[in-house]
Enzyme design. Structure first.
Site, PDB file in Angstrom:
ATOM      1  N   ARG A 110     -44.048 -14.602 -41.602  1.00  0.00           N
ATOM      2  CA  ARG A 110     -43.869 -14.069 -42.573  1.00  0.00           C
ATOM      3  C   ARG A 110     -42.932 -15.088 -44.110  1.00  0.00           C
ATOM      4  NH1 ARG A 110     -41.057  -8.222 -41.278  1.00  0.00           N
ATOM      5  NH2 ARG A 110     -39.372  -8.894 -42.717  1.00  0.00           N
ATOM      6  N   GLU A 149     -37.267  -7.103 -47.647  1.00  0.00           N
ATOM      7  CA  GLU A 149     -36.263  -7.277 -47.601  1.00  0.00           C
ATOM      8  C   GLU A 149     -35.399  -9.147 -47.359  1.00  0.00           C
ATOM      9  OE1 GLU A 149     -36.931  -5.102 -42.851  1.00  0.00           O
ATOM     10  OE2 GLU A 149     -37.205  -6.878 -42.887  1.00  0.00           O
ATOM     11  N   GLU A 307     -36.035   2.433 -44.453  1.00  0.00           N
ATOM     12  CA  GLU A 307     -37.176   2.475 -43.432  1.00  0.00           C
ATOM     13  C   GLU A 307     -36.534   2.066 -41.813  1.00  0.00           C
ATOM     14  OE1 GLU A 307     -38.421  -2.366 -42.506  1.00  0.00           O
ATOM     15  OE2 GLU A 307     -39.382  -2.465 -44.357  1.00  0.00           O
TER      16      GLU A 307
END
Length: 667
Positions: A110, A149, A307
């Site tokens: 990612r 993030e 989160e």
């Protein structure tokens, strides 16, 4: 806190694209059963939303937005720009990130993009605008979530595209090349530059890279990532006015790349991701510190826990499940320190992919599981205490924290590899919290006038303005505590001459001529803090008094007989210096002396394993008690205990592993 959000929301990342329609229908029913009222949607869906350069597919997301709205669930909608689709990297391999040693990082994980890539930005903004235009007026939309993030896996890219962007950043900072040469000290090792075009990122070199070059590249990288957020935010504000915009920070011990105290000024509401380290037996203390620091990034305002995990994660070397009750304790701890939402990664545990063993609200075992029962109990607890939403803190102790000082402190070629930036900050926070003192973690440039105790831990890099502000706080009546390896360099990482601790030498009334760092495993004894000696390690100094009084001294080791802790009266306050790394008992003894001198009010019932925190609103205050220990904890407080609904009158007992939230009477 935005009015578009449910009070003390519960929820998490939702990835319906991984599941069948039947599973999606079950998800919505179980979300209602669990009390979920906010989900983050679309975080890693770019490849599905734009399956080809000239093709869009929003139908599935339209359906999810409509169905979630019908179920009464609000949406934190991501711009989906966190991970480009494979087709974009195939068409533009020049946008891929490159490591310090020249390796290209390829698609397959990612965030496979260079943060400075104009190609990435062009396509990301096109997607962002398409999302905003399509969903700006949707009734489920509560919040925009830019990327995800940011910088988690690609914070610092060393490719040629990044090199060009770095040079532009340097031109803006220094104006001309001689300004850069002066700041970087390029007279050393024949590094003098004749033109900005000669400058590169600090790639792997034959010897230690220039430290100021490294520091500036860290600044640049944080700024570049922040700019990626800002340009998306501005599109969302333009197309979708009135809908708040956030991005999830990662304020925790493992993350140092982004200057979140600066970033906090750019988001409409701060949100944070935080994960406990299973190998740390005192992980709840790190959580408390990071949560207070997150509140600091929000300027003291409430924030969103975007989160955390219900149980195990997938990315640590050994991913142990949380103990019974730990999910509730850790969730409520974040709320105690300012969170106004409790969200998790993720709603349903994945069947495939790298995160398939990452826990979720709905585990692989389904609803017939301890974890699901704990999730539904957490929902009940949050509903019971939701009246705290919007409240803040009112503390008289502060710990100063600065990402640039962190970056500078942990550069190479320093006196000891064992000096780490967060170490002393976390230890003072632990000790103060255990003593019942609420703590703010703030930037050195913040207003310090309301604090009676200001701790300055390992502030290696400090500007003249910051040093003056710390001295002014002492003059005005605060007790200031400075630890070793503080005040050493200016903003260019140039040593402040005349003796250490440089910028704080006059304030503290001490002068160090030599550092005497200890060898690995070496300890020394410090006497004078209590009836018996305590242990210290990592650091000692050849310290001379220049107006300060000795409080404790080294009983052995290379600094034998020299002061280890000093105090100097300053104006209406005092300045203390701690010239060694005290052990836990030593820090506790020192903090005890400071608090006795100051006479600060303490929160009732606080202890090493009993976390007590107060949130304060306009008309009420709430005492949070989280018992991380193995024994019941008595807490002398009067009011209404919200979790159980009972009235207490100095007779609250919180069982081992339990939690309580008391609306205090008479406050």
């Amino acid at each position: 806190m935005p009015t578009s959000l449910p009070p003390l929301a519960l929820g998490g990342d939702y990835n319906p694209e991984q599941w069948s329609r039947e599973a999606q229908a079950e998800d919505r029913a179980l979300m209602r059963e669990a009390g979920v009222d906010l989900v983050t949607l679309g975080v890693f869906s770019w490849a599905l939303l734009q399956p080809a350069p000239d093709r869009w597919d929003f139908g599935w997301l339209d359906e999810q937005m409509d169905e979630l709205h019908a179920a009464g669930i609000r949406v934190d909608l991501a711009t989906a720009t966190a991970s480009p689709p494979p087709w974009l990297a195939r068409l533009h391999p020049e946008m891929l990130p490159v490591t310090q040693d020249g390796r290209t990082l390829w698609p397959g994980g990612r965030q496979a993009f260079c943060p400075s890539s104009p190609v990435y930005r062009e396509h990301a903004l096109a997607l962002c605008r398409a999302m905003a235009e399509r969903y700006a007026g949707h009734p489920a939309l509560a919040l925009w979530h830019v990327s995800n993030e940011i910088g988690c896996h690609n914070a610092r890219c060393y490719c040629d595209v990044s090199a060009a962007a770095f040079r532009d950043w340097l031109r803006a900072r220094y104006q001309d090349i001689e300004g850069l040469n002066e700041a970087w000290g390029t007279a050393f090792w024949s590094q003098h530059y004749g033109d900005f075009e000669e400058v590169l990122p600090p790639r792997v070199a034959p010897a230690f890279p220039n430290p100021t070059q490294q520091l500036d590249f860290m600044r640049f990288s944080s700024d570049q990532l922040l700019d990626n957020f800002v340009v998306e935010r501005d599109v969302l504000h333009e197309v979708s006015p009135g809908v708040p915009v956030t991005t999830n920070f990662m304020v925790m011990r493992q993350t140092s790349e982004m200057d979140y105290l600066r970033w906090g000024r750019e988001v409409d509401v701060v949100s944070n991701d935080h994960y406990l380290m299973a190998a740390d037996p005192h992980a709840h203390r790190e959580l408390a510190f990071s949560a207070d620091l997150t509140r600091g990034t929000a300027g003291g305002a409430p924030w969103l826990l975007m989160e955390h995990s219900t149980s195990a994660v997938n990315w640590q070397p050994r991913n142990r499940a949380k103990a019974p009750g730990e999910t509730i304790r850790s969730s409520l701890a974040h709320v105690a320190h300012g969170a106004d939402a409790v969200l998790f990664f993720q709603w349903r545990a994945s069947r495939a992919g790298a995160e398939k063993f990452h826990s979720a609200l709905l585990p692989h075992a389904g609803t017939d599981s301890r974890l699901w029962r704990e999730v539904t109990e957490l929902s009940r607890v949050l509903d019971a205490v939701e009246e705290v939403t919007g409240s803040g803190a009112d503390n008289r102790a502060a710990i100063l924290y600065d990402w640039e000082a962190w970056w500078g402190c942990e550069l190479d070629s320093h006196p000891s590899i064992d000096v780490s930036y967060r170490d002393r900050a976390e230890d003072f926070h632990r000790s103060l919290s255990a003593a019942g003192i609420g703590v703010d973690v703030v930037h050195p440039g913040d207003d310090l006038s309301s604090y009676r105790l200001v701790v300055v831990p390992t502030l290696y890099l400090v500007t003249d303005e910051t040093a003056a502000a710390v001295a002014a706080a002492a003059e005005a009546g605060a007790t200031v505590v400075v630890t070793y390896f503080s005040g050493i360099v200016d903003q260019h990482d140039h040593v402040r001459l005349g003796g250490y601790p440089g910028a704080f030498r006059e304030l503290l009334g001490v002068r160090t001529t030599e550092f005497l760092p200890l060898l690995e495993g070496e300890t020394v004894r410090v006497e004078g803090l209590g009836a018996t000696s305590v242990s210290a390690d990592v650091w000692t100094e050849e310290l001379e008094l220049a107006g300060a009084e000795p409080v404790a001294h080294h009983a052995d080791g290379p600094a034998r007989g020299r002061p280890a802790v000093t105090r100097r009266a300053v104006g209406d306050g005092a300045a203390w210096y701690v010239a060694t790394r005290l052990d836990t008992d030593g820090t506790d003894l020192l903090v005890g002396r400071l608090l006795d001198e100051l006479g600060l009010d303490r929160l009732p019932g606080a202890a090493r394993d009993v976390e007590v925190t107060r949130r304060v609103g306009a008309d009420a205050s709430w005492l949070f008690v989280i018992n991380h220990g193995c024994e019941d904890a008595p807490v002398p407080v009067t009011g209404t205990e919200l979790v159980s609904g009972r009235t207490v009158a100095d007779d609250l007992v919180v069982p081992a592993g339990g939690v309580a939230v008391v609306r205090e009477a008479g406050r």
